[in-house]
Design an enzyme around this catalytic site. Structure first.
Site, PDB file in Angstrom:
ATOM      1  N   GLY A   1       0.820  -1.209   0.000  1.00  0.00           N
ATOM      2  CA  GLY A   1       0.000   0.000   0.000  1.00  0.00           C
ATOM      3  C   GLY A   1       0.858   1.264   0.000  1.00  0.00           C
ATOM      4  O   GLY A   1       0.430   2.308  -0.518  1.00  0.00           O
TER       5      GLY A   1
ATOM      6  N   GLU B   1       1.607   1.893  -3.455  1.00  0.00           N
ATOM      7  CA  GLU B   1       0.370   2.285  -4.146  1.00  0.00           C
ATOM      8  C   GLU B   1       0.048   3.757  -3.876  1.00  0.00           C
ATOM      9  O   GLU B   1      -0.430   4.476  -4.760  1.00  0.00           O
ATOM     10  CB  GLU B   1      -0.786   1.376  -3.719  1.00  0.00           C
ATOM     11  CG  GLU B   1      -0.592  -0.043  -4.262  1.00  0.00           C
ATOM     12  CD  GLU B   1      -1.698  -0.995  -3.829  1.00  0.00           C
ATOM     13  OE1 GLU B   1      -1.730  -1.309  -2.631  1.00  0.00           O
ATOM     14  OE2 GLU B   1      -2.500  -1.411  -4.670  1.00  0.00           O
TER      15      GLU B   1
ATOM     16  N   GLU C   1       2.334  -7.920  -1.580  1.00  0.00           N
ATOM     17  CA  GLU C   1       1.062  -8.464  -1.096  1.00  0.00           C
ATOM     18  C   GLU C   1       0.918  -9.952  -1.388  1.00  0.00           C
ATOM     19  O   GLU C   1       0.355 -10.703  -0.597  1.00  0.00           O
ATOM     20  CB  GLU C   1      -0.120  -7.713  -1.724  1.00  0.00           C
ATOM     21  CG  GLU C   1      -0.334  -6.313  -1.190  1.00  0.00           C
ATOM     22  CD  GLU C   1       0.482  -5.263  -1.913  1.00  0.00           C
ATOM     23  OE1 GLU C   1       1.495  -5.605  -2.571  1.00  0.00           O
ATOM     24  OE2 GLU C   1       0.106  -4.080  -1.824  1.00  0.00           O
TER      25      GLU C   1
END
Ligand code: TC6
Length: 725
Positions: free
Chosen positions: A100, A103, A123
């Site tokens: 994340g 991201e 992930e």
């Protein structure tokens, strides 16, 4: 939290959640608030996002995935919010930007990274996919092949590679934050459309369909029953087939499938288990929190057989100067040649190669037959073959030659550490370090303390594991320690199944389908059947010391299978002789094919011993092999040989090829349910009363009786008195 500050025209949002700035709900909320504040403030012209303490972010807070209000869907909208900002947003990436975290950076319009930063979308290693629109943005930025590689493997890449791929716009060697603010000031007023990844097309690959088919086949091959890599693939494929918004919808669907899968839970458990075992403790009260390691400036390895060679290679790679010792010149030269070959190969994989490893420099790696050169080393790892008398002789010599503080480690897979220590004048500095073959590759280091081993010795061995980039697991002293002790009943069941009617390939297949990298018979052929044969002879289970008149299939009142001994007597040692449980194309060959000779031999064996051949299904193969292994695990926990089920699981995942997506044997037992494991063991033990490995352990019975408590509570049901020390 995320801290908002405004200096000149650039607002700074600093992600702050020590130690790795994981994105918890609170951090995401603060990030969103910061963005809205910057948007509403007319004096702010650009935004810079960075992380506290030199780390951008290690991604979503993994604990949040199992929280009642799951973190899952919260991050994507924040990333979209960043991207849609009318003011340029720059990510200043220091340390790590993972999952994340990366991201968030992909939502930014510009990315600038420190040269030492690492980035990745790991992930998949947690049984998930980059569910905050990462599977849709990354292919648009760096192309499908590179994005697929990152997303399906989860690998971390260095900033230099990220720059080459176009993942970051710039790398800097000095102050990343200042450079990012400079960049933010420079781009104020420039059009943002071309910088919004969601608006970019996915770069074309010639013959995309063929490329994707091939990529999928590769992903499936490597996944071995793990769901996440294939679903990661599907999410990226959606990016090649659909507009951004549809791709995001598909990504969310796939993310939800993974999030609720048992595999994600198992992999996340494994992530925390690996970290939990660093906080070691012994029943005697020693622990990581009070013991300090001693420095290892120079080490020695004794014995340059297969294990010794790997251990030397591992130490050289960890930059620890060392002396490698053999008993005579002939073995020394053979060992040296083999070590140099391994090191050359390792160097080729590294940037800087042989120069960085510097293994031609005798100050870093010295070969000798002279024990006197071990006088000033801080740590010795003895890696001669498994023979107690030989090991004791060496330890006696070491305790006379080595300086008083030197730590004396023995690489053994089963022998008694206390007995080895008794040959020295410093049993507190003797410790077992069980490496796994090939020692420069395998991650596990089983660290075995004896009755007198000091906490400093344990802490030093743990520090060594970290330096060698291995997972050290501290366990107590018993025959086979944790790993091999649990393996014995598993292998025993596999052989019993052959006696009763199964075939090596059927047993291997069932366990490989379960997810093991290699089944027990293929494994035994690889390792060499002669190793176990020698050990059984030493234990008086076979060979000349076996009393005349001993029944062929019984030892000490228990069922015994002489099959592995008989194979050895026929010269079938496995791959090295070209035949073992399987047939190979030649001695040293690696392609196993079922051997008609063996099948005929098994059928004659059954006739000789009056065993009725029966069909054994996959379920029985799995239950008898796995549950007997797990059963031994409960006995180990009850004896205080390991301080928690996580230890057993980390050992099995890292040293024995247990499928990580099943979390390790004890985690697996918790998912099957202890009452079921118990009931099956009871059933099999009634059918085979002469096999102690199938008799349910008292601790398993207790846990089942108290209502199958969750794994993290198991140890609280053990009374203090049952611990070994
Ligand atoms: C994701 O982002 C999904 C997004 C999709 C949409 C929502 N969360 O490893 P270390 C803890 S999934 C919570 O010992 P290092 C760790 O448990 C996430 N905690 O240090 C440990 O705690 P302890 C994708 C985390 O320097 C402490 O931090 N990201 C997290 O050897 C220190 O960690 C990843 O998979 C986290 N995300 O290595 C990255 N990360 O001290 C996972 C760490 O109580 N993390 N902790 O035991 C790593 O790979 C490594 O931790 C590291 C640092 C490379 C960041």
């Amino acid at each position: 939290m995320a801290q908002y500050a405004r200096g000149s025209a650039v607002a700074v949002i600093r992600l702050r959640n020590p130690p790795v700035n994981a994105l918890s709900r609170a951090v995401l909320q603060a990030l969103e608030d910061g963005l809205k504040k910057a948007d509403a403030d007319p004096s702010v012209k650009a935004v810079m996002i960075c992380g506290e303490n030199g780390k951008f972010s290690a991604g979503a807070d993994i604990r949040g995935f199992s929280a009642p209000k799951r973190l899952g869907g919260a991050l994507g909208p924040v990333v979209s919010l960043i991207e849609s900002s009318e003011k340029p947003v720059v990510a200043a990436i220091e340390g790590v930007a993972l999952g994340g975290g990366l991201e968030v950076a992909l939502g930014c319009h510009y990315r600038i990274a420190h040269v030492k930063a690492r980035m990745g979308l790991p992930e998949v290693t947690l049984g998930l996919l980059p569910g905050a629109e990462g599977t849709q943005r990354l292919p648009r930025l760096i192309g499908v092949p590179a994005a697929l590689d990152m997303i399906t493997t989860g690998k971390h890449i260095p900033a230099t590679e990220a720059l080459k791929l176009g993942l970051v716009d710039e790398i800097v060697e000095e102050n990343t934050i200042e450079a990012a603010i400079r960049l933010a000031n420079k781009v104020i007023g420039q059009p943002l459309g071309p910088r919004r990844l969601s608006l970019k097309p996915v770069p074309k690959v010639p013959n995309m369909e063929a490329f994707l088919d091939e990529a999928l086949a590769k992903v499936k091959r490597q996944a071995r029953g793990c769901l996440a890599p294939e679903l990661c693939f599907q999410a990226v494929r959606a990016a090649t087939q659909s507009p951004f918004a549809d791709g995001v919808r598909r990504e969310r669907e796939l993310f939800q499938v993974l999030l609720s899968s048992g595999q994600a839970q198992a992999l996340q458990y494994a992530f925390f288990a690996e970290r939990a075992v660093r906080r070691w403790a012994t029943p005697g009260g020693a622990s990581w929190s009070s013991a300090a390691p001693q420095p290892v400036r120079r080490a020695a390895v004794i014995g340059l057989g297969t294990m010794g060679r790997g251990i030397v290679t591992s130490l050289v790679k960890a930059n620890i100067p060392l002396v490698a010792l053999e008993q005579d010149l002939e073995n020394l030269n053979k060992g040296r040649k083999a070590v140099m070959f391994l090191l050359e190969r390792e160097a080729m994989k590294m940037e800087g190669g042989a120069q960085v490893l510097d293994f031609h420099n005798p100050a870093r790696l010295q070969f000798t037959v002279d024990f006197d050169l071990l006088r000033d080393v801080d740590l010795v790892i003895e890696a001669v073959f498994e023979n107690m008398a030989l090991k004791k002789e060496i330890f006696h010599k070491l305790s006379k030659i080595c300086k008083p503080g030197a730590l004396l480690c023995t690489n053994t897979s089963a022998l008694n550490i206390d007995e080895i220590a008794s040959a020295t004048n410093r049993p507190q500095q003797v410790i077992g370090t069980h490496f796994f073959s090939p020692a420069h590759v395998m991650r596990l280091l089983e660290i075995i303390y004896g009755r007198h081993t000091s906490p400093t010795a344990i802490a030093t061995a743990m520090q060594l594991a970290t330096a060698l980039k291995k997972v050290g697991v501290v366990v107590g002293n018993c025959f086979g320690f944790v790993g091999n002790r649990m393996m014995f009943p598993y292998v025993q069941q596999a052989v019993f199944l052959l006696e009763e009617g199964s075939r090596p390939d059927a047993v291997d297949q069932a366990l490989e389908d379960f997810g093991f990298k290699i089944g027990p018979f293929r494994m035994s052929d690889l390792a060499g059947l002669d190793v176990g044969w020698r050990s059984r002879k030493d234990q008086g289970l076979t060979g000349p010391s076996l009393p005349a008149g001993t029944p062929a299939r019984q030892r000490r009142g228990q069922r015994y299978s002489p099959l592995p001994d008989l194979l050895c007597e026929h010269g079938r040692f496995g791959q090295k002789t070209g035949k073992g449980w399987y047939l190979y194309e030649k001695a040293g060959g690696r392609t196993a094919t079922p051997d008609p000779w063996l099948l005929n031999f098994l059928s004659q064996y059954r006739d000789t011993h009056g065993i009725q051949t029966r069909f054994i299904d996959q379920e029985e193969i799995l239950e008898r092999c796995l549950f007997s292994l797990i059963n031994e695990g409960f006995a180990i926990l009850a004896e205080g040989i390991a301080s928690g089920p996580e230890h057993l699981d980390v050992i099995y995942i890292n040293g024995y090829g247990w499928p990580k997506h099943r979390g390790g044997p004890m985690f697996y037992a918790s998912t099957v349910g202890l009452p079921r494991v118990l009931a099956k063991l009871q059933k099999y033990s009634e059918a085979h009363p002469d096999v102690p490995g199938l008799q349910p352990s008292a601790f398993l019975k207790k846990l089942a009786a108290v209502g199958n408590p969750p794994l993290k509570e198991w140890m609280s049901y053990l009374s203090q008195q049952s611990s070994k020390l």
